[in-house]
Design an enzyme around this catalytic site. Structure first.
Site, short mmCIF file in Angstrom:
data_model
loop_
_atom_site.label_atom_id
_atom_site.label_comp_id
_atom_site.label_asym_id
_atom_site.label_seq_id
_atom_site.Cartn_x
_atom_site.Cartn_y
_atom_site.Cartn_z
N LEU A 255 0.83 -1.21 0.00
CA LEU A 255 0.00 0.00 0.00
C LEU A 255 0.86 1.25 0.00
CD1 LEU A 255 -2.70 -0.96 2.64
CD2 LEU A 255 -3.06 -0.68 0.20
N ASP B 62 5.63 13.14 12.72
CA ASP B 62 5.66 12.95 11.27
C ASP B 62 4.25 13.12 10.68
OD1 ASP B 62 6.75 12.57 8.82
OD2 ASP B 62 6.93 10.39 8.97
N GLY C 286 7.81 6.28 6.97
CA GLY C 286 9.10 6.53 7.58
C GLY C 286 9.59 5.33 8.38
N GLY D 68 8.43 1.97 8.00
CA GLY D 68 8.33 0.63 7.43
C GLY D 68 7.38 0.62 6.25
#
Ligand SMILES: *[C@@H]1O[C@H](CO)[C@@H](O)[C@H](O)[C@H]1NC(C)=O
Ligand SMILES: *[C@@H]1O[C@H](CO)[C@@H](O)[C@H](O)[C@H]1NC(C)=O
Ligand SMILES: *[C@@H]1O[C@H](CO)[C@@H](O)[C@H](O)[C@H]1NC(C)=O
Ligand SMILES: *[C@@H]1O[C@H](CO)[C@@H](O)[C@H](O)[C@H]1NC(C)=O
Ligand SMILES: *[C@@H]1O[C@H](CO)[C@@H](O)[C@H](O)[C@H]1NC(C)=O
Ligand SMILES: *[C@@H]1O[C@H](CO)[C@@H](O)[C@H](O)[C@H]1NC(C)=O
Ligand SMILES: *[C@@H]1O[C@H](CO)[C@@H](O)[C@H](O)[C@H]1NC(C)=O
Ligand SMILES: *[C@@H]1O[C@H](CO)[C@@H](O)[C@H](O)[C@H]1NC(C)=O
Ligand SMILES: *[C@@H]1O[C@H](CO)[C@@H](O)[C@H](O)[C@H]1NC(C)=O
Ligand SMILES: *[C@@H]1O[C@H](CO)[C@@H](O)[C@H](O)[C@H]1NC(C)=O
Ligand SMILES: *[C@@H]1O[C@H](CO)[C@@H](O)[C@H](O)[C@H]1NC(C)=O
Ligand SMILES: *[C@@H]1O[C@H](CO)[C@@H](O)[C@H](O)[C@H]1NC(C)=O
Length: 821
Positions: free
Chosen positions: A512, A631, A516, A518
């Site tokens: 998909l 993030d 950051g 994985g």
């Protein structure tokens, strides 16, 4: 000859009918079934009527063909046959309705004054009066049924309640459970009640109309009257235009005004109008606002937050809102909200001799005063209403309501913009400061370039250390407790084989996206349920138990705007997190895509912005962990099938941040373009850095444009500087994504969002609002937003290293110069 005879016949008939029509019942002339009384001017008729095979005695309009009954004597005691007689008793003290066998179906209460006649008046009032003196001893206007006729008073007359009670159905006059009654506690108001349950509140009379009915305005045709004195409190109306007939009727839970020119009826208005008129729809301190789609929208008054965020999100708003900050009598302040229906006044007081300024002072002095307002709009600003309980049932109109000032803690009073004062800085000062600043910038430039090069190596490590020391500062005692309590049984552990088969052995076609931390794969469990699996790296350097504890803690973060962590899966030293699957994937795949972005109209985008804000607020403040996301970006906001936003990847920084950071320095935490300057430059991280990223996100959602790296010096390539330039030039609406129509209806909302976005990306962390303020600013039409200062992007930044050179005054003033007009 024949003609003459006909005319004679006709006139005889006419004379005869005039003779037989009467308006009075006397001792020796009772009214039998089939007979009628006609008021002297012929406006009303009293007689027997049949409804649903039952016989009733009532009054109706003579002229109007469609029989419109305005009063019923025996509404709860119908007669079955046509033997009814209405008569006075022997001494004229009782008027009674009996059938052939003298069973009494209705009667007036015995009067101590002997009365000679019962008369139907042209007002529709049926009275018992002394024939000689015309003194009335009983009148039907004191016992209204469901209809308010001109001059009929509803309220409290000499201690006696007068109210309307609706018919049970349109062909059954019997009393239903619906009434409209005056509540005389505090300042009087009318309530539509279903038994004792409040359905609708008119609001207090403000001299011209009821506060909840701003469109109700006396004109040349209709005069509305509200009288309140120690003897009586009532509302009535008069029709001044003689060609017009009007009545007010309570039809179940609806209060309706009908008008007629003598033929049929026209519905003039009907209350409640919509769901926002439902009593206390948004609970205490909630405001109901009806937008164009006729969906009631509850918001909390500025300075208040939903009592239960969860219930609120499910549209169960009855619990209302609670104060963000408790009151501390001495340092409290007031916030103004306009165009409202004033809150319930059962615990309010009015002093009609006190002006608004004194009213404020009085309210401020009394710690239990929750708000004040100028009640009487017809009389300048000289009637002070003060509330002494929770503020309930506030609705905001699109214009025409009243102004309410409500009490909040001093710290919750939004600072009014004082930009105008700052602007007074003289030109000379500006020039001098500019020169100094120019030197400072020149001097620091070389240094900055050097520093930046050095930073790029050390950046991540520094940021981790600082972020973690910060995050741990926030960790409370509770965290420590739950950390030790954490056990694996509270988090579902998925079997490795199940995950591998669900994701087709992590086949590339199931991928998909890549974050950051994985790679994410789509998976389908045996039952057909879809999941998203995030495959994180190896954790050889980290204690497995500690890691599990961290995952368990994160799994406990539950909020409607956060992606749910369903469980985890551990294989050797590899960790996989299982999330709910989001049908519309991440937001960046939609908003930055010209073809897809039209799926998100302004309303949807606004909902998304508000949803993200609530999610971040939860992470920052309301969750037990106090998580800094670090993030936030468009690709970390996922959309479910209804396009509701959910934040993903929260809490991962916690997992990666513990202990040994060195092994993870190859992972980027934070994304250029969303990183706050102080983080990018100095590695300083706080909740305000998340606020910065949120601000970038807001501007991206509004514009549909991606913010490039904030290090770009070319201003046109940077969304923040572009937004700032438009803002300064008063052209902010140009920022709006071209796929959104610039519908003027949303103008104010869009402008507010842009302003909030700009406030969030301000250079100095201290200037940026915290998330709770952001949520308030987004939700309150009346919050006064401060003027944003210039956003933080590299070209204009004076780093902390230069602080010793540039004094604070210089710093502040520089930004002031750049403020928009
Ligand atoms: C009067 O009403 C009573 C009660 O409904 C009934 O029993 C009686 O038959 C009625 N009398 C006549 C004459 O209709
Ligand atoms: C009227 O007559 C009733 C009995 O028919 C009697 O009880 C009552 O006292 C009388 N009222 C007056 C004012 O005379
Ligand atoms: C009432 O008064 C009017 C005029 O004053 C008179 O014509 C009428 O007969 C009186 N009726 C009764 C019942 O006394
Ligand atoms: C009305 O006045 C007349 C004469 O003035 C008197 O005879 C009659 O008794 C009075 N009727 C009543 C009900 O008082
Ligand atoms: C209320 O009014 C509506 C029309 O506006 C009518 O259909 C309905 O029967 C009325 N209900 C009653 C109880 O009168
Ligand atoms: C009034 O409410 C009660 C209790 O809910 C109900 O039993 C009764 O039928 C209602 N009456 C009418 C006229 O609807
Ligand atoms: C209230 O009623 C009393 C007694 O009936 C009367 O004296 C007084 O004038 C009334 N007050 C007002 C304001 O109407
Ligand atoms: C309308 O009629 C009422 C009562 O008859 C009166 O008090 C009011 O002054 C009238 N209004 C106008 C505008 O004529
Ligand atoms: C009206 O409010 C509802 C609920 O908050 C929202 O879904 C809808 O988008 C709003 N519509 C407009 C036109 O603002
Ligand atoms: C209220 O707050 C102010 C300022 O924060 C403080 O000076 C004052 O002592 C407080 N008063 C009370 C009653 O807590
Ligand atoms: C505040 O107002 C309430 C209601 O009017 C009153 O009961 C109370 O005594 C007042 N308190 C003070 C301190 O004035
Ligand atoms: C008004 O005060 C009464 C008694 O203190 C209380 O029961 C009621 O809930 C209050 N009303 C509101 C709207 O708070």
């Amino acid at each position: 000859m024949a003609n003459f005879q006909f005319i004679l016949l006709l006139s005889t008939f006419f004379l005869f009918s005039l003779c037989t029509s009467r308006d009075t019942i006397t001792l020796d002339a009772p009214l039998s079934y089939g007979d009628t009384l006609l008021s002297s001017g012929g406006v009303f008729t009293l007689g027997f009527f049949t409804s649903n095979n039952m016989k009733y005695l009532g009054i109706w309009y003579t002229q109007i063909i469609q029989q419109t009954v305005v009063w019923v004597a025996n509404r709860d005691n119908p007669m079955l046959d046509s033997t009814g007689v209405l008569s006075l008793n022997t001494n004229g003290s009782i008027l009674q309705l009996q059938n052939g066998s003298a069973k009494v179906f209705w009667s007036t209460s015995p009067l101590n004054r002997v009365t000679a006649v019962a008369r139907l008046l042209d007002t529709g009032n049926f009275v018992l009066m002394d024939n000689n003196t015309s003194i009335i001893s009983w009148q039907s206007f004191d016992y209204p049924t469901d209809t308010l006729l001109p001059g009929l008073k509803v309220g409290l007359i000499m201690g006696q309640p007068r109210f309307l009670t609706s018919w049970t159905s349109s062909d059954n006059p019997s009393s239903s459970n619906y009434t409209i009654k005056l509540d005389s506690a505090g300042f009087p108001e009318y309530f539509i009640l279903d038994r004792s349950k409040r359905v609708y509140r008119t609001g207090p009379w403000n001299g011209r109309q009821f506060s909840g009915e701003p469109e109700m305005e006396t004109d040349s045709k209709l005069t509305f009257v509200f009288v309140s004195n120690p003897n009586e409190t009532y509302y009535t109306f008069y029709v001044n235009d003689t060609s017009l007939i009007s009545r007010l009727v309570l039809n179940q839970s609806f209060l309706q005004r009908y008008v007629s020119d003598g033929s049929g009826w026209t519905l003039y208005w009907s209350l409640p109008r919509d769901q926002c008129d439902n009593y206390a729809q948004c609970g205490p301190y909630g405001v109901c606002n009806l937008n164009s789609s006729n969906v009631p929208d509850c918001t909390c008054l500025a300075g208040f937050i939903p009592e239960s965020e969860k219930q609120w999100d499910l549209r169960d708003t009855s619990a209302g809102c609670i104060r963000r900050t408790g009151l501390n009598c001495t340092s409290d302040g007031f916030i103004r909200i306009s165009d409202v229906k004033l809150p319930e006044t059962t615990n309010a007081t009015v002093d009609s001799t006190v002006g608004l300024e004194d009213c404020r002072n009085r309210c401020l002095k009394n710690c239990s005063c929750t708000g004040y307002s100028n009640l009487d709009v017809s009389n300048g600003e000289s009637s002070c209403m003060m509330w002494f309980s929770d503020l309930v049932d506030i609705r905001q109109f699109n214009g025409g309501g009243q102004i309410l000032y409500y009490r909040v803690a001093g710290s919750d009073v939004p600072a009014a913009s004082n930009a105008s004062e700052k602007r007074k800085t003289t030109n000379a000062a500006i020039i001098v400061i500019s020169i100094i600043l120019g030197l400072v910038i020149l001097a620091s430039f070389g240094y900055l370039v050097r520093r930046m090069k050095r930073k790029k190596k050390g950046l991540r490590q520094t940021s981790f250390e600082l972020a973690w020391s910060l995050a741990h500062e926030h960790d409370g005692v509770l965290d420590e407790g739950s950390r030790s309590q954490g056990n694996l049984s509270s988090l579902p552990l998925y079997d490795v084989n199940v995950i591998f088969s669900a994701t087709n052995n992590f086949s590339p076609s199931n991928k998909l996206g890549e974050g950051g931390f994985g790679t994410v794969f789509m998976g389908e469990l045996d039952g057909g349920n879809r999941i998203a699996v995030k495959r994180l790296g190896n954790f050889s350097t980290q204690g497995l138990d500690e890691l599990k504890n961290e995952v368990i803690l994160i799994a406990k973060l539950q909020h409607i705007n956060l992606v749910s962590l369903l469980g985890c899966c551990i294989k050797g030293e590899e960790l996989m997190l299982i999330y709910e699957y989001m049908e519309n994937k991440s937001m960046d795949t939609i908003i930055f895509d010209k073809a897809k972005s039209s799926q998100l109209n302004w309303q949807k985008r606004f909902e998304i912005i508000k949803g993200i804000a609530r999610g971040v607020l939860y992470l920052h403040q309301d969750s037990r962990l106090r998580v800094i996301h670090r993030d936030l970006k468009a690709s970390n906001v996922l959309l479910d099938k209804h396009m509701n936003p959910k934040i993903s990847d929260f809490g991962l920084a916690r997992i990666f941040g513990t202990d040994d950071t060195k092994s993870h320095t190859n992972r980027v935490v934070g994304t250029y373009g969303y990183m706050a300057p102080e983080y990018a430059m100095d590695g300083i991280f706080s909740v305000k850095s998340d606020v910065f990223s949120f601000g970038v996100l807001v501007l991206e959602i509004i514009s549909g444009k991606k913010n490039r790296r904030i290090f770009d010096t070319e201003p046109s390539s940077n969304l923040l500087s572009y937004a700032w330039t438009l803002w300064k030039d008063n052209k902010s609406l140009e920022l709006l994504d071209t796929s959104i129509s610039k519908n003027s209806f949303h103008r104010e909302e869009i402008m507010r969002c842009i302003q909030v976005g700009l406030l969030c990306v301000q250079d100095r962390p201290d200037d940026r609002p915290d998330m709770s303020t952001v949520v308030l600013m987004l939700n309150s039409r009346d919050a006064i937003l401060p003027q944003p200062k210039q956003p933080g992007y590299f070209s204009d930044r004076v780093t902390s290293d230069a602080k010793s050179l540039s004094s604070c005054t210089v710093y502040d003033t520089t930004l002031t110069i750049m403020e928009p007009r």
